[in-house]
Design an enzyme around this catalytic site. Structure first.
Site, PDB file in Angstrom:
ATOM      1  N   GLY A 253      88.961  68.111  40.696  1.00  0.00           N
ATOM      2  CA  GLY A 253      90.568  68.550  40.497  1.00  0.00           C
ATOM      3  C   GLY A 253      91.695  67.945  40.345  1.00  0.00           C
ATOM      4  N   GLU A 287      83.243  66.341  42.303  1.00  0.00           N
ATOM      5  CA  GLU A 287      82.799  66.776  40.432  1.00  0.00           C
ATOM      6  C   GLU A 287      83.791  66.956  40.437  1.00  0.00           C
ATOM      7  OE1 GLU A 287      82.415  71.097  41.599  1.00  0.00           O
ATOM      8  OE2 GLU A 287      80.162  70.695  42.749  1.00  0.00           O
ATOM      9  N   PRO A 288      84.883  65.241  39.381  1.00  0.00           N
ATOM     10  CA  PRO A 288      85.688  65.217  38.857  1.00  0.00           C
ATOM     11  C   PRO A 288      85.474  66.085  36.727  1.00  0.00           C
ATOM     12  CG  PRO A 288      85.135  63.372  39.396  1.00  0.00           C
ATOM     13  CD  PRO A 288      83.909  63.854  40.171  1.00  0.00           C
ATOM     14  N   GLY A 289      86.382  66.451  36.386  1.00  0.00           N
ATOM     15  CA  GLY A 289      86.014  66.576  35.219  1.00  0.00           C
ATOM     16  C   GLY A 289      87.647  65.746  34.658  1.00  0.00           C
ATOM     17  N   ARG A 290      88.450  66.229  34.674  1.00  0.00           N
ATOM     18  CA  ARG A 290      89.901  65.847  34.728  1.00  0.00           C
ATOM     19  C   ARG A 290      90.027  64.626  34.215  1.00  0.00           C
ATOM     20  NH1 ARG A 290      93.814  69.307  33.141  1.00  0.00           N
ATOM     21  NH2 ARG A 290      93.044  70.741  35.238  1.00  0.00           N
ATOM     22  N   ARG A 326      95.470  74.471  25.901  1.00  0.00           N
ATOM     23  CA  ARG A 326      96.106  74.749  26.927  1.00  0.00           C
ATOM     24  C   ARG A 326      97.288  74.694  26.988  1.00  0.00           C
ATOM     25  NH1 ARG A 326      96.898  70.568  29.898  1.00  0.00           N
ATOM     26  NH2 ARG A 326      95.892  72.264  32.170  1.00  0.00           N
ATOM     27  N   CYS A 358      98.442  82.899  13.234  1.00  0.00           N
ATOM     28  CA  CYS A 358      99.033  83.411  13.431  1.00  0.00           C
ATOM     29  C   CYS A 358      99.732  84.397  14.607  1.00  0.00           C
ATOM     30  CB  CYS A 358      98.658  84.788  12.217  1.00  0.00           C
ATOM     31  SG  CYS A 358      98.541  84.064  10.281  1.00  0.00           S
ATOM     32  N   GLU A 359     100.343  83.618  15.821  1.00  0.00           N
ATOM     33  CA  GLU A 359     100.216  84.293  16.691  1.00  0.00           C
ATOM     34  C   GLU A 359     101.650  83.138  16.775  1.00  0.00           C
ATOM     35  OE1 GLU A 359      99.004  85.814  19.355  1.00  0.00           O
ATOM     36  OE2 GLU A 359      96.626  85.820  18.347  1.00  0.00           O
ATOM     37  N   TYR A 387      89.587  69.906  28.743  1.00  0.00           N
ATOM     38  CA  TYR A 387      89.451  70.968  28.352  1.00  0.00           C
ATOM     39  C   TYR A 387      90.649  70.765  26.962  1.00  0.00           C
ATOM     40  CZ  TYR A 387      88.414  71.159  33.420  1.00  0.00           C
ATOM     41  OH  TYR A 387      88.119  70.993  34.344  1.00  0.00           O
TER      42      TYR A 387
HETATM   43  N1  LLP Z   1      84.129  72.036  40.143  1.00  0.00           N
HETATM   44  C1  LLP Z   1      83.968  72.640  39.910  1.00  0.00           C
HETATM   45  C2  LLP Z   1      83.261  73.674  40.590  1.00  0.00           C
HETATM   46  C3  LLP Z   1      85.029  73.901  39.198  1.00  0.00           C
HETATM   47  O1  LLP Z   1      85.406  75.017  39.180  1.00  0.00           O
HETATM   48  C4  LLP Z   1      85.945  72.628  38.638  1.00  0.00           C
HETATM   49  C5  LLP Z   1      86.672  72.845  36.962  1.00  0.00           C
HETATM   50  C6  LLP Z   1      85.713  71.044  38.109  1.00  0.00           C
HETATM   51  C7  LLP Z   1      84.036  71.235  39.568  1.00  0.00           C
HETATM   52  C8  LLP Z   1      85.711  70.612  37.895  1.00  0.00           C
HETATM   53  O2  LLP Z   1      87.375  70.501  37.976  1.00  0.00           O
HETATM   54  P1  LLP Z   1      88.868  69.269  37.295  1.00  0.00           P
HETATM   55  O3  LLP Z   1      88.462  67.800  37.702  1.00  0.00           O
HETATM   56  O4  LLP Z   1      88.071  69.586  36.165  1.00  0.00           O
HETATM   57  O5  LLP Z   1      89.730  69.113  37.465  1.00  0.00           O
HETATM   58  N2  LLP Z   1      90.208  74.696  31.856  1.00  0.00           N
HETATM   59  C9  LLP Z   1      91.670  74.711  32.934  1.00  0.00           C
HETATM   60  C10 LLP Z   1      90.403  73.327  34.453  1.00  0.00           C
HETATM   61  C11 LLP Z   1      90.046  74.397  34.796  1.00  0.00           C
HETATM   62  C12 LLP Z   1      89.122  73.691  35.899  1.00  0.00           C
HETATM   63  C13 LLP Z   1      87.800  74.597  35.945  1.00  0.00           C
HETATM   64  N3  LLP Z   1      86.974  74.636  37.404  1.00  0.00           N
HETATM   65  C14 LLP Z   1      92.810  72.829  32.042  1.00  0.00           C
HETATM   66  O6  LLP Z   1      92.754  73.006  31.319  1.00  0.00           O
HETATM   67  O7  LLP Z   1      93.524  72.737  33.107  1.00  0.00           O
END
Ligand code: LLP
Length: 427
Positions: A253, A287-290, A326, A358-359, A387
């Site tokens: 997050g 658990e970082p993604g973004r 997004r 077409c939206e 994402y």
């Molecule tokens: N761990 C869990 C359990 C999660 O549900 C998520 C994201 C993450 C880790 C990674 O979160 P991050 O570090 O990337 O914020 N599609 C949306 C984001 C959805 C995130 C859902 N869960 C967007 O484009 O903003």
């Protein structure tokens, strides 16, 4: 919002040089010429840099307390991105059997994988058990029963954790806030406590951890502190009841800068986590993604047409909402700039930058200052590494874009542009 600052000036490993935008040592125009548009471009150095930034900060703040970064595969699941992170030593967080399959294809051992998700199917649970998943993050009593039954059937002990809903306020758009009690995620503490105790002496459930995920694009450390304080209390409560946990998972997050946001620095984040878990002595998982991939990617597109309608100027690009969801889904603002023109060209006017789908909602930016552009000009949409491709679709039967990884002066296609035949395969 400072819409005027050039993203090329604050996005690591991208820069404007000699009338062109470069990703590391390669010009975006050169990439677009070679692979066409729309195309995603990622900087390998930006991905590994973001990873090691977090890793080093955690090592410095936590001292002897161990930690593992489990990259959230959903943010960007390209096999080459996964391999790059595996090489850095990353663990992984998955939410489906498909993501597990991707990791295996990338040659990554399931023993580095946390399996999260609110709706794991029986097949996915069985596959995870057979593969030897490092930790199952369970999200309901029913899932725990199923996990226990499958573990017994397969004679594999399930290394297990519960995702507790921390009931904290966090995250950007309402769709990406996950940690309030009314959200579908996790289990509330009284219920989680019962689950831990009911399976305390289970033959098949091996209690290893506790976790929560507060939301996404989180720009404050407060929700992390609040959630960790709660988790620390739960860990102690369980310990007093003979359930000893090794891992505390604070989820992902952590936010990034898209336009003018000011997210916490890795150092500040790590320090907050360390402060809240001091004295607890558990292995910390994040658990970082973004945070790892968002700024590492740009989406390249070319201008197809410009047109004026009732005083409004539209720039119609060859990328659309199917290529990058997004803005349509979360009203997210991702800056778009011209690639070949200087950023603050004299003739700047507010335009709408839209795609061909077409939206009515197929709008990247509705009123955005852009220098003069013409058909064929190359544009870059910034902050597209997370994402982006992982949320693409084939709406309007549009093939998904190509993906390119830049490493130094070299670049390579890490996913071919889809063809119409690819799209229709299986119909
Ligand atoms: N761990 C869990 C359990 C999660 O549900 C998520 C994201 C993450 C880790 C990674 O979160 P991050 O570090 O990337 O914020 N599609 C949306 C984001 C959805 C995130 C859902 N869960 C967007 O484009 O903003």
């Amino acid at each position: 919002m400072n819409r005027q600052q050039d993203p090329a000036s604050y996005t690591p490993h991208f820069a404007r040089r000699r009338g062109n935008v470069f990703c590391e040592g390669v010009s975006l125009e050169a990439i677009a010429k070679k692979v066409g548009t729309p195309a995603y471009v990622y900087s390998g150095a930006a991905i590994s840099g973001a990873y090691s930034d977090l890793d080093k900060a955690l090592t410095a703040a936590l001292g002897k307390t161990p930690h593992t970064i489990c990259y959230a595969v959903k943010a960007n699941s390209n096999l080459s991105v996964l391999r790059l992170l595996a090489k850095m030593g990353s663990g992984f967080d998955i939410v489906s059997g498909g993501e597990l399959e991707r990791l295996r294809r990338a040659g990554i051992s399931p023993s580095r994988v946390v399996f999260s998700g609110v709706g794991k199917s029986r097949e996915e649970i069985a596959e995870g058990l057979r593969a030897g998943i490092f930790l199952f993050n369970v999200e309901s009593p029913a899932e725990l029963e199923l996990l226990s039954a499958e573990a017994s059937r397969l004679h594999k002990r399930a290394s297990t954790s519960i995702r507790v809903n921390p009931d904290v306020v966090a995250g950007g758009h309402p769709h990406i806030a996950t940690g309030r009690r009314h959200h579908k995620f996790g289990v509330d503490w009284p219920q989680a406590r019962k689950m831990y105790l009911a399976h305390r002496d289970s033959k098949w459930i091996e209690w290893q951890g506790i976790g929560s995920h507060v939301g996404s694009q989180v720009l404050s450390l407060t929700p992390y502190r609040q959630a960790l304080r709660k988790l620390a209390g739960y860990v102690r409560d369980l310990e007093a009841n003979s359930v000893r946990l090794r891992y505390v998972d604070i989820g992902g997050g952590l936010g990034v800068r898209y336009t003018s946001e000011n997210p916490p620095k890795a150092r500040e984040y790590a320090r907050a986590l360390a402060e809240e878990t001091r004295g607890l002595g558990r292995h910390l998982l994040i658990e970082p993604g973004r945070r790892i991939v968002a700024q590492a990617g740009a989406l390249l597109m070319r201008v197809l047409y410009t047109k004026e309608t009732r005083g409004k100027t539209f720039v119609v690009a060859d990328a659309a909402m199917n290529d990058f969801m997004r803005p349509a889904l979360y009203s997210a603002t991702h800056p778009i700039t011209g690639v070949l023109r200087p950023f603050n060209a004299e003739k700047v006017s507010d335009v709408a930058i839209v795609g061909p789908v077409c939206e009515t909602g197929d709008v990247f930016l509705d009123s955005w200052p852009l220098g003069e552009v013409h058909a064929g000009d190359l544009l870059a949409l910034w902050g597209a590494g997370a994402y982006g491709t992982s949320m693409t679709s084939n709406y309007n039967s549009r093939p998904r874009p190509a993906e390119v990884l830049v490493e130094g002066k070299k670049f390579r296609v890490i996913r071919k542009r889809e063809t119409s035949a690819d799209i229709m395969h299986g119909e």
